[in-house]
Write a protein that holds these residues in place. Structure first.
Motif, short mmCIF file in Angstrom:
data_model
loop_
_atom_site.label_atom_id
_atom_site.label_comp_id
_atom_site.label_asym_id
_atom_site.label_seq_id
_atom_site.Cartn_x
_atom_site.Cartn_y
_atom_site.Cartn_z
N ASN A 116 4.57 5.11 10.22
CA ASN A 116 5.35 5.78 9.18
C ASN A 116 4.62 7.05 8.79
OD1 ASN A 116 6.63 6.49 6.58
ND2 ASN A 116 7.61 4.48 6.76
N ALA A 117 5.36 8.11 8.56
CA ALA A 117 4.73 9.38 8.18
C ALA A 117 4.12 9.30 6.79
CB ALA A 117 5.76 10.51 8.23
N SER A 118 4.55 8.33 5.99
CA SER A 118 4.02 8.17 4.63
C SER A 118 3.28 6.83 4.54
CB SER A 118 5.17 8.21 3.61
OG SER A 118 4.68 8.01 2.30
N LYS A 153 0.79 3.67 -0.85
CA LYS A 153 -0.17 4.07 -1.86
C LYS A 153 -1.15 2.93 -2.14
CE LYS A 153 2.78 7.42 -4.26
NZ LYS A 153 3.39 7.80 -5.56
#
Length: 354
Positions: free
Chosen positions: A311-313, A316
């Motif tokens: 995933n590019a993200s 958190k």
């Protein structure tokens, strides 16, 4: 330069924590029998710890201060990294390192170099010899059966000055090494760091003195990877304060291993990925049981390799509980000297890059 040496190269493998008179006897014997002596300094490229408090560059300095100019010219010192969970890779590393050094330093290409492995008789050198049958062997008597462990423990004790004096009088350490160690204790922050960690470990072990036998601890670690990054935490306290580690910890008495791994993962990183996703992303699990992996005592860890979909993200994360911070680190940025205990080697093994 004498030309009647029995061997072109002698190879001496050791940790030298610290370099003592027994080591010096082996090196001097090797230099008498070989044109050049290759010293492979083991346990290199790792963070300072009570068992390995000195960097490979510092140990090379100890060695060279004890030798003459001519001896130093014939000495080749090279760092050698441990591979605790893959003997074959370690053997390959030794073979390729020695082969490269022989190619670089051997000046008689029309005949093969004569190589011998040198070490103390009746110790772990015997194990090494069985792994390198292509080389001859040179056995050296274990000079006064000196062991580096009690020397190391005495040096980091409160009575260091008296201990250093006794080591000179007893002939356990060469005088140049004693001088270097004295300066190290006065000027290097590494000395205070190790003393602090040893004090913590001693206090930790004292709590278990009443046990009828030495305890064995069970821990879990999460090797969580996504998009070429691995989730790590910076340790808040000793042992290993300030080092990067895998999220993990001790298993509670009534807890299954996987449940303990996911609990520690959440407690230390505040990761919000749902448990079903994490469980469904487990690729493999393995046990890591090197007897020396933890200064706290016999500690066996169960590691779970969890690979999330690219995933590019990245999810958190935030350091919590025992972690000063949590972060996603690129796999290419991992440095063994910045990692806690054997976590670098656990990662290499789980990812198949050892």
């Amino acid at each position: 330069m004498p030309i009647d040496k029995k061997f072109d190269f002698a190879v001496f493998i050791g940790r030298f924590q610290p370099f003592h008179q027994g080591h010096l006897q082996v090196i001097q014997s090797g230099l008498k029998q070989a044109d050049k002596l290759i010293v492979l300094i083991g346990s290199s490229w790792q963070a300072r710890n009570p068992r390995n408090p000195w960097l490979h560059s510092e140990r090379e300095h100890m060695i060279r201060t004890c030798l003459s100019e001519d001896e130093n010219q014939r000495l080749i010192c090279v760092p050698l990294m441990d591979v605790p969970y893959n003997d074959e890779v370690w053997v390959r590393n030794v073979q390729t390192t020695v082969s490269g050094l022989v190619t670089a330093h051997y000046s008689t290409p029309h005949k093969p170099a004569k190589i011998a492995l040198i070490g103390h008789k009746k110790d772990q050198t015997g194990f090494y010899l069985s792994l390198f049958p292509q080389w001859q062997s040179i056995g050296v008597d274990n000079y006064r059966s000196i062991s580096a462990t009690p020397i190391r423990e005495a040096f980091f004790s409160q009575g260091k000055e008296q201990e250093l004096g006794a080591m000179i009088n007893d002939g356990l350490l060469p005088a140049p090494v004693v001088s270097w160690l004295d300066e190290f204790s006065r000027s290097s922050p590494g000395y205070a760091q190790i003393c602090e960690e040893i004090a913590f470990v001693h206090k930790y072990k004292t709590a278990w003195e009443a046990a009828p036998y030495a305890p064995t601890f069970v821990t879990v670690d999460a090797v969580l990877v996504q998009s070429g990054h691995i989730l790590l935490v910076e340790r808040r306290a000793n042992p290993g304060k300030g080092l990067w580690a895998l999220p993990g910890g001790f298993v509670d008495p009534h807890e299954r291993l996987l449940d303990a791994c996911l609990r520690e993962l959440r407690e230390e990183t505040r990761l919000k990925v749902p448990a079903p996703v994490l469980k469904g992303s487990i690729r493999k699990q393995a046990v890591f049981d090197d007897p020396y992996r933890s200064a706290r005592g016999r500690t066996i860890t169960h590691a779970f390799y969890i690979e999330l979909e690219p995933n590019a993200s990245l999810p958190k994360v935030k350091g919590s509980d025992d972690a000063r911070q949590a972060c996603w680190m690129p796999l290419g940025d991992l440095k063994p000297q910045d990692m806690f205990e054997d976590h670098y080697f656990v990662i290499q093994d789980m990812l198949g890059t050892g």
